[in-house]
Design an enzyme around this catalytic site. Structure first.
Site, short mmCIF file in Angstrom:
data_model
loop_
_atom_site.label_atom_id
_atom_site.label_comp_id
_atom_site.label_asym_id
_atom_site.label_seq_id
_atom_site.Cartn_x
_atom_site.Cartn_y
_atom_site.Cartn_z
N ALA A 30 19.53 52.14 15.21
CA ALA A 30 20.95 52.16 14.86
C ALA A 30 21.79 52.70 16.01
O ALA A 30 21.49 53.75 16.58
CB ALA A 30 21.17 53.02 13.62
N GLN A 82 16.73 42.21 11.98
CA GLN A 82 16.10 42.99 10.92
C GLN A 82 17.04 43.16 9.74
O GLN A 82 18.19 43.54 9.90
CB GLN A 82 15.67 44.38 11.40
CG GLN A 82 14.84 45.10 10.33
CD GLN A 82 14.47 46.51 10.68
OE1 GLN A 82 15.32 47.39 10.69
NE2 GLN A 82 13.19 46.74 10.96
N CYS A 113 12.60 52.80 7.18
CA CYS A 113 13.66 53.76 7.47
C CYS A 113 13.51 55.00 6.60
O CYS A 113 13.45 54.90 5.36
CB CYS A 113 15.03 53.13 7.25
SG CYS A 113 16.41 54.23 7.66
N LYS A 155 8.21 45.71 8.56
CA LYS A 155 7.94 46.95 9.29
C LYS A 155 7.99 48.09 8.28
O LYS A 155 8.92 48.18 7.48
CB LYS A 155 8.97 47.18 10.39
CG LYS A 155 8.69 48.41 11.28
CD LYS A 155 9.66 48.43 12.46
CE LYS A 155 9.32 49.58 13.42
NZ LYS A 155 9.67 50.89 12.85
N ASN A 216 3.17 51.09 15.94
CA ASN A 216 4.41 51.76 16.31
C ASN A 216 4.21 53.27 16.20
O ASN A 216 3.61 53.74 15.24
CB ASN A 216 5.54 51.29 15.40
CG ASN A 216 6.88 51.94 15.68
OD1 ASN A 216 7.67 52.18 14.78
ND2 ASN A 216 7.18 52.23 16.93
N GLY A 240 10.14 52.17 20.32
CA GLY A 240 11.45 52.66 19.92
C GLY A 240 11.96 53.70 20.88
O GLY A 240 12.46 53.40 21.97
#
Length: 383
Positions: A30, A82, A113, A155, A216, A240
């Site tokens: 974000a 996404q 998230c 994800k 990840n 990320g």
């Protein structure tokens, strides 16, 4: 210790009709992975570069800010978007819109998230606990994307916390629904971004699934990606926080997966050139010099981390309002200062503590309740 050549045998990552090489994905972040940042990273090396998280309701309602966020550069292929949704019907409508209006070439569904405003609505990393609702959402998205051959991936995290793990069951459900791949962040929602990522969980998921699995978590350097692949058997990696202030990480990743040992260690002068390019791209994307420079400010500390830059100059760079002001301040940096190699492999970005996961009332009571929580769909995008 894995050598770069050991990971070079990985084939391209197959996502439907798309072949992604190297098998590297930029995670949606974000306020970060906008057109400007994706362009900067794509200039360094290949891979799949995902835009910021888009909420299904905001897309369907054509929220102006959201419509701006789904913009892609003309040469950006495949275009990766996404989506975050909690309602299967709204998710299907959003995917149909993407397909019918040719907004993207790949759709990723966010079930990872950990942000409270998301989990307290039953979304993100909270949602796989409600396994029937999770399956309905994924099936609805895959069915809506199928006519155009747009691949759908998911994800997710390991689960809500160590007592409520869902990743294997959710991965199998997503596979049964027809997804092209599954990405796993090796942390629970309760961990947020603390501690270390559980690569063993990624290995477990890889063993359980037939579709590609992406790993990840804690990829700070290209060699971390090689170690993850060697440890887990993953088909690719999702990066990320490791690239914050370091878009050249994607050049390192391209070299690593090609079996080459070269790694970028830019001087402060070379970093300054990248900073100027980043700010310029933001100004171009936002069509406002002031807005672009304001948006760039949050990146300054990441770029300068570890370099010998005085506090006053750092503070001034983090308050710029024009490219001319940026140029003047960048000119005051010690251009020949070497890259701070002592920081290699160290965490970047958010490194917060574990915390309570906020959930809707009664969320943990039944795994098979597939009712959509009231007011679950968010009206804005970006996480």
């Amino acid at each position: 210790m894995t050598t770069p050549a050991a990971a070079a045998v990985l084939p391209p990552l197959a996502l439907g009709r798309h072949q992604v090489w190297p098998p590297v994905v930029l995670a949606p972040m974000a306020g970060i992975t906008n057109v400007a940042f994706r362009t900067l990273c794509r200039e360094q090396g290949g891979g799949l570069y995902v835009c910021e998280m888009i909420t299904t309701r905001a897309l369907v309602e054509r929220n102006p800010r959201t419509m701006r966020m789904v913009a892609f550069d003309g040469d950006e292929r495949p275009r990766s978007l996404q989506l975050y949704g909690v309602d299967p019907e709204v998710t299907a409508a959003a995917v149909r819109m993407v397909v019918e209006e040719d907004l993207a070439d790949h759709i990723d569904l966010n079930f990872g998230c950990p942000v409270p405003k998301v989990t307290r609505k039953g979304g993100g990393s909270a949602l796989p606990w409600r396994r029937r609702l999770f399956a309905r959402i994924v099936r609805a998205a895959v069915a809506a994307a199928a006519p155009a051959g747009v691949p759908v991936t998911v994800k997710m995290r390991k689960g809500i916390d160590d007592d409520h793990l869902t990743y294997v069951e959710a991965g199998l459900a997503a596979q049964d629904a027809g997804v092209a791949a599954v990405a796993l962040h090796g942390r629970t929602a309760a961990q947020r971004y603390s501690g270390t990522a559980d690569w063993d969980a990624i290995a477990t998921l890889k063993q359980a699934l037939d579709v590609p699995v992406l790993g990840n978590g804690d990829i700070w350097e290209a060699d971390d990606a090689l170690r993850m692949v060697a440890h887990t058997g993953a088909d690719g990696v999702v990066v990320g926080r490791g690239c914050l202030g370091r878009p050249w990480l994607f050049a390192d990743l391209a070299a690593a997966f090609a079996g080459r040992p070269d790694r970028a260690l830019p001087t402060l002068g070379e970093v300054a050139t990248t900073m100027r390019r980043h700010a310029e791209l933001l100004v171009e994307w936002l069509e406002s010099e002031r807005d672009g420079c304001t948006d760039f400010r949050k990146h300054v500390a990441w770029y300068l981390k570890g370099f010998p830059v005085g506090s006053e100059l750092r503070r001034s760079l983090a308050m710029i309002e024009s490219l001319m002001e940026l140029d003047d301040l960048l000119g005051k940096l010690e251009g020949d200062a070497p890259f701070p190699v002592e920081l290699l492999g160290q965490p970047r970005g958010r490194t917060n503590s574990p915390g309570k996961v906020f959930l809707p009332d009664g969320w943990l009571d039944s795994r098979d309740d597939d009712m959509v929580p009231e007011g679950a769909e968010l009206a804005d995008s970006g996480g």
